[in-house]
Design an enzyme around this catalytic site. Sequence first.
Site, PDB file in Angstrom:
ATOM      1  N   PHE B 116       0.837  -1.193   0.000  1.00 15.43           N
ATOM      2  CA  PHE B 116       0.000   0.000   0.000  1.00 15.43           C
ATOM      3  C   PHE B 116       0.882   1.256   0.000  1.00 15.43           C
ATOM      4  O   PHE B 116       1.777   1.394   0.829  1.00 15.43           O
ATOM      5  CB  PHE B 116      -0.918  -0.002   1.229  1.00 15.43           C
ATOM      6  CG  PHE B 116      -1.751   1.243   1.337  1.00 15.43           C
ATOM      7  CD1 PHE B 116      -2.694   1.557   0.359  1.00 15.43           C
ATOM      8  CD2 PHE B 116      -1.580   2.122   2.394  1.00 15.43           C
ATOM      9  CE1 PHE B 116      -3.442   2.721   0.444  1.00 15.43           C
ATOM     10  CE2 PHE B 116      -2.334   3.287   2.480  1.00 15.43           C
ATOM     11  CZ  PHE B 116      -3.269   3.587   1.505  1.00 15.43           C
ATOM     12  N   LYS B 166       9.766   2.961   6.572  1.00 23.28           N
ATOM     13  CA  LYS B 166       9.119   3.270   7.848  1.00 23.28           C
ATOM     14  C   LYS B 166       9.825   2.621   9.037  1.00 23.28           C
ATOM     15  O   LYS B 166       9.954   3.230  10.102  1.00 23.28           O
ATOM     16  CB  LYS B 166       7.653   2.837   7.794  1.00 23.28           C
ATOM     17  CG  LYS B 166       6.869   3.337   9.003  1.00 23.28           C
ATOM     18  CD  LYS B 166       5.364   3.162   8.831  1.00 23.28           C
ATOM     19  CE  LYS B 166       4.646   3.728  10.053  1.00 23.28           C
ATOM     20  NZ  LYS B 166       3.191   3.582   9.943  1.00 23.28           N
TER      21      LYS B 166
END
Lengths: 109, 581
Positions: B116, B166
């Site tokens: 995503f 991340k």
Amino acid sequence: MIKRKLTLIMENKPGALVRVVGLFHQRGYNIESLHVDPVDDFTPYKFIEEQLETKFKENEISRLTIQTLVSDSLMRQILRQLNKLIDVIAVSNEETTYLKGVLLDENLL
Amino acid sequence: MGTKLKLSGADMLMHALHDEGVELIFGYPGGAALHIYDAIFRQDKIEHILVRHEQGATHAADGYARSTGKPGVVLVTSGPGATNAITGIATAFMDSIPMVVISGQVASHLIGTDAFQETDMIGISRPVVKHSYCVFDANEIPKIVKEAFHVATSGRPGPVVIDIPKDMTAPDNLFEYEYPKKANIRSYNPPVEPDDNQIERAVTEMLNAKRPVIYAGGGAIASNAEEELFRLNEILDAPVTNTLMGLGIYPATHHRFLGMLGMHGTYQANMAMHNADLIIAIGARFDDRITNNPSKFSPGAKVIHFDVDHSSVSKIIEANIAVFGQVKNSLSAIIKLLETKLDQYNKDTLQPWHDQIKNWKSSHGLNYELYKDESDENPILPQAVVQHVYNITEGKAYVTSDVGQHQMFAAQYYHFDEPRKWINSGSMGTMGFGLPAAMGVKFAFPDEEVLCITGEGSIQMCIQELSTCLQYNLPIKIININNEALGMVKQWQDMNYGGRHSQSTYQNSLPDFVKLAESYGHVGIKVEKNSELKSALEKAFSMKDRLVFVDVYVDPAEHVYPMLIANHSLEDMWLSKDKKT
Ligand SMILES: Cc1ncc(C[n+]2csc(CCOP(=O)(O)OP(=O)(O)O)c2C)c(N)n1
Ligand SMILES: [Mg+2]
């Protein structure tokens, strides 16, 4: 147009090869063939180590050879553009070598 | 010895940015950047400006960078955040503006899985960055930040992307933080000091020239070379022209200034370049908007080219003498040598050349009488709008612009006496640049007048930033030169396509810009008559603490002149709709 061989010594970092290949595409230069090897014998590149005041370690640099079809007038531009890439340490054609800021009058790679 | 600070990757990033001297970040949050956004929340040294679109963040950082000379900093999330930033990165790249763009990326283990909001930011940005980094080891964040700023700001400046997966910023993984004192990149060594031999050769040519022209561009501004350039010309007394990117590096009100050259350059600037015997190119790169047909370019001139970028020299126009180095340093070296040879130079030998230029100027100079026409039978002329703005702001404002006819009128009729005050997207020609760039300037110079000269087409490309301007109380003045058309496109269609206006007008679909400005919480003023123009502009500039949107309806038929005739020399120009040289 003449077939010319370029030799590059560059940092063996992720994405470094793509930057070189991408530059050829982006600027409309063609690639006839391309070959990359890791460098493990640094003896031919002592002069680079001296000039850059560095010591190469294993797996740190690679040697790339590119055959390209170009006119004379474009040759210098290609060398200068390649020399500008941050990961490229040195680049040469038959007559000249760009070692970062320094232009040397023979093929030392 | 004190123990070293232990920090998460996100906190290290913030510490590193602070240690690098960053005061402002322009950005927009999203999933992959949330650890970083939390670190922003927990510190108070760096201010984050929330824009309304990532393109706005990049242009704002760009405006900040162009006006201050310091690198602009951008933070965006992965996927759409990153791709939205691309236009602004490319804009900075093409104009050599220092910028560091930090993009969130999906976690390392998801890279390559079509996760995503995954996009290959390093790949997508590669052709429009000076360099880029992907963080594979959080330990390296301080070193990468140090290197990124060094690369972005040294040599020929440019944008650098740092892509951060991340997991590299996860709050639970702590690392010893230390900010490197110096970036050490062995394969990067841009030239600084010029070669003595080239300096000597350049000086010899300068001393012997009969028809010299100094042609200075954005590189001279990037190198902060205004004092050196001024001093050089105190000695040489040569005519000076600036590129669109170079405006302000030499005072526009100086009697030796010829105006801008090139596509919409002044008659005298283009004529002087074409007829010169020596072109002294300083941080300018002979762009196609400058040379017209390179094979017909300035046939009798020798070229001395000062540049920090080897690849810019002899790319389009062969240089007789190339001086590599920071142009500031190179000009200093030139001045030093020239000062020892003043007895060999006689300014008077240039007099016939100055007389010739004066002739050109008086035969086809820009029209400064336009704004005197205040009768309401005639439509407002766009040039007159700029002249009024110039007079009201006494030529001292920071002026950002968008792209089109209004941009060229601004460049022609607002006369910049200082560098870094004219902020426009020169090489990319990015519509939508003006308003967010003005925000960046206003953040850097809150007490200075900052205005954006735009068009009704361009302003709508980043109009959402009016909301940012309200949140941060940025009293920018927006001068919308409204010709109800994509004017520059329409001009080309008039000149080259038999007047067929394909998709360059809007069929009465423009918004009411006054109401639009008001709905964003600002002031809107509409001007339709010559007799109202001056007072409306004065009123706008008198509202010091409000953003005012002045929507000026101008003559839709007006064209920008002079205009070079394509594929010819610099001597070949359209001077008006029915007259060419
Ligand atoms: C993002 C982008 N898309 C398209 C263009 C092509 N373009 C150049 S000028 C122009 C017209 C701009 O219209 P406007 O902002 O109203 O300015 P005007 O020329 O009317 O003063 C267009 C479409 C561009 N420069 N940038
Ligand atoms: Mg318009």
